[in-house]
Design an enzyme around this catalytic site. Sequence first.
Site, PDB file in Angstrom:
ATOM      1  N   ARG A 235       3.643  10.712  -4.980  1.00 54.35           N
ATOM      2  CA  ARG A 235       5.026  11.203  -5.138  1.00 54.35           C
ATOM      3  C   ARG A 235       5.780  10.267  -6.062  1.00 54.35           C
ATOM      4  O   ARG A 235       6.622   9.472  -5.619  1.00 54.35           O
ATOM      5  CB  ARG A 235       5.753  11.205  -3.781  1.00 54.35           C
ATOM      6  CG  ARG A 235       5.265  12.206  -2.735  1.00 54.35           C
ATOM      7  CD  ARG A 235       6.071  12.032  -1.439  1.00 54.35           C
ATOM      8  NE  ARG A 235       6.052  10.630  -1.012  1.00 54.35           N
ATOM      9  CZ  ARG A 235       5.101  10.107  -0.246  1.00 54.35           C
ATOM     10  NH1 ARG A 235       4.119  10.849   0.221  1.00 54.35           N
ATOM     11  NH2 ARG A 235       5.136   8.826   0.064  1.00 54.35           N
TER      12      ARG A 235
ATOM     13  N   THR B 215      -3.486   0.310   5.705  1.00 49.12           N
ATOM     14  CA  THR B 215      -4.063  -0.517   4.650  1.00 49.12           C
ATOM     15  C   THR B 215      -3.139  -1.680   4.289  1.00 49.12           C
ATOM     16  O   THR B 215      -1.946  -1.486   4.092  1.00 49.12           O
ATOM     17  CB  THR B 215      -4.287   0.341   3.396  1.00 49.12           C
ATOM     18  OG1 THR B 215      -5.021   1.492   3.776  1.00 49.12           O
ATOM     19  CG2 THR B 215      -5.048  -0.431   2.341  1.00 49.12           C
TER      20      THR B 215
ATOM     21  N   TYR C 134      -2.488  16.973   3.086  1.00 47.28           N
ATOM     22  CA  TYR C 134      -1.649  16.078   3.884  1.00 47.28           C
ATOM     23  C   TYR C 134      -0.227  16.573   4.145  1.00 47.28           C
ATOM     24  O   TYR C 134       0.459  16.058   5.030  1.00 47.28           O
ATOM     25  CB  TYR C 134      -1.647  14.675   3.288  1.00 47.28           C
ATOM     26  CG  TYR C 134      -0.581  14.386   2.262  1.00 47.28           C
ATOM     27  CD1 TYR C 134       0.500  13.560   2.573  1.00 47.28           C
ATOM     28  CD2 TYR C 134      -0.667  14.908   0.985  1.00 47.28           C
ATOM     29  CE1 TYR C 134       1.470  13.284   1.631  1.00 47.28           C
ATOM     30  CE2 TYR C 134       0.300  14.633   0.045  1.00 47.28           C
ATOM     31  CZ  TYR C 134       1.370  13.819   0.367  1.00 47.28           C
ATOM     32  OH  TYR C 134       2.323  13.551  -0.562  1.00 47.28           O
TER      33      TYR C 134
ATOM     34  N   GLU D 168      -7.987  -2.692   6.823  1.00 47.40           N
ATOM     35  CA  GLU D 168      -6.966  -2.697   7.869  1.00 47.40           C
ATOM     36  C   GLU D 168      -7.349  -3.676   8.978  1.00 47.40           C
ATOM     37  O   GLU D 168      -8.505  -4.056   9.118  1.00 47.40           O
ATOM     38  CB  GLU D 168      -6.831  -1.300   8.521  1.00 47.40           C
ATOM     39  CG  GLU D 168      -6.519  -0.195   7.549  1.00 47.40           C
ATOM     40  CD  GLU D 168      -6.054   1.091   8.229  1.00 47.40           C
ATOM     41  OE1 GLU D 168      -5.684   1.033   9.429  1.00 47.40           O
ATOM     42  OE2 GLU D 168      -6.041   2.130   7.551  1.00 47.40           O
TER      43      GLU D 168
ATOM     44  N   GLU E 133     -10.344   1.637   3.329  1.00 43.68           N
ATOM     45  CA  GLU E 133      -9.019   1.076   3.598  1.00 43.68           C
ATOM     46  C   GLU E 133      -9.201  -0.200   4.396  1.00 43.68           C
ATOM     47  O   GLU E 133      -9.824  -0.190   5.462  1.00 43.68           O
ATOM     48  CB  GLU E 133      -8.142   2.073   4.375  1.00 43.68           C
ATOM     49  CG  GLU E 133      -7.745   3.279   3.541  1.00 43.68           C
ATOM     50  CD  GLU E 133      -6.613   4.097   4.149  1.00 43.68           C
ATOM     51  OE1 GLU E 133      -6.497   4.099   5.398  1.00 43.68           O
ATOM     52  OE2 GLU E 133      -5.846   4.708   3.378  1.00 43.68           O
TER      53      GLU E 133
ATOM     54  N   HIS F 261       0.843  -1.202   0.000  1.00 44.36           N
ATOM     55  CA  HIS F 261       0.000   0.000   0.000  1.00 44.36           C
ATOM     56  C   HIS F 261       0.878   1.252   0.000  1.00 44.36           C
ATOM     57  O   HIS F 261       0.643   2.191  -0.770  1.00 44.36           O
ATOM     58  CB  HIS F 261      -0.914  -0.015   1.217  1.00 44.36           C
ATOM     59  CG  HIS F 261      -1.685   1.257   1.425  1.00 44.36           C
ATOM     60  ND1 HIS F 261      -2.761   1.608   0.636  1.00 44.36           N
ATOM     61  CD2 HIS F 261      -1.531   2.254   2.333  1.00 44.36           C
ATOM     62  CE1 HIS F 261      -3.240   2.782   1.051  1.00 44.36           C
ATOM     63  NE2 HIS F 261      -2.513   3.191   2.079  1.00 44.36           N
TER      64      HIS F 261
END
Length: 433
Positions: free
Chosen positions: A148, A365, A249, A206, A204, A139
């Site tokens: 990025r 995740t 973020y 998890e 997500e 993930h």
Amino acid sequence: MTCNIDETHDPALLAWVASANGHSDFPVQNLPYAIFRRGDDRARIGVAIGEQILDLAAVADLGLVDADLIAVLQSATLNDLLALTPAARRRLRHRLSFLLSDSGYEAALLPHLVAGADCTLGLPATIGDYTDFYVGIHHALNVGSLFRPDAPLLPNYRHVPIGYHGRASSIRPSGQPVRRPNGQLKLAGQEEPTFGPSRRLDFELELGIWIAGENELGGPIPIGEAPKHIGGFCLLNDWSARDIQAWEYQPLGPFLSKNFHSTISPWIITPEALAPFRQAQPARSEGEPRPLAYLWDESDQHQGGLALDMEVLICTERMRANSISPKRLSRTKASHMYWTAAQIVTHHASNGCNLNPGDLLGTGTISGPTRDAFGSLLEISSGGAEPVTLPTGETRIFVEDGDEIILRARAEREGFASIGFGECRAVVQPAVT
Ligand code: MN
């Protein structure tokens, strides 16, 4: 390690509750705890046995457990149970295993069994704090590549179990709808941000880790002690608004894109129930750094992993209207965690941060290496570029209003009764206008 395999894991053990024998989630070898409510009755602690729930407040009232456990089981939350020592928790498991498998107790306990279908399951504990980690390495690689492209995995990832503090106040049990959040969005091609409903709502997949016991403020948890601070596991859907996230973020990490709602499965699956499903943490490849000493424990490396299959399914409004079964979007394994649950706990407390019984930690995740094993739609749709087609002909790149997302997990191992986590599900409602 405090988890041993014993007679409560015997695959030949049968319950006098018929629906438990061969049950895919809750055979007598599992014995998870939840808070249940029937009608207007008060919230009570129950243990799952097949399709039924045994009222543990009633078991306590009957004096069928040790005296020190009576008040714990009469509580309306599982915080006190999570404050028990592993030895006391194991003693309770042994007692319940015995009471539910010895038909001599059937007459006394039958009046205190309720059909799970008649009950509402609440939050298991009063959750003081919630922290979400980022230990699913596939993930992290997938999302890093989208956000990025030049530096998918930041240099700290293989040294530090990365995490951020979430909100405990917005955690809800399975079955409660989630409202699409509003927030600041920086839409493609626009110079200025706007405010409105997220267009990129995501799930997500998890695991949740329930904290047991506590460490004093200033007093870290050595890695060898970490298993004593883990009281159980659940499924966690850490709902995420990818467009709000992308804009907000940096530099301090996720904020409003993550804290509007998180859904958890209501049953606490204990470390004792999962003892047969422990496995070695995957070895790091050559060239990957060895974890620093405070995160390294031979026993944890040897058995700190969990052999768990996890999956996520979707059911749209149109699928429900046409009685089409939920479609599986993804199937993955908990072994794709780069850090163990014990390493997560130890790292969290390594600066002296105190953890309390009933705190919840998310793993982050958990994706596998291929598209059919990705734990979020952001990854499955490659950031919105590759839609998923559903049996109705509908397509999805992110979650739409009316969609229900369902998470499941199962532990299986040759020679043992397999156990499940129960479901973690929620339907998405339109944003507030
Ligand atoms: Mn998350």
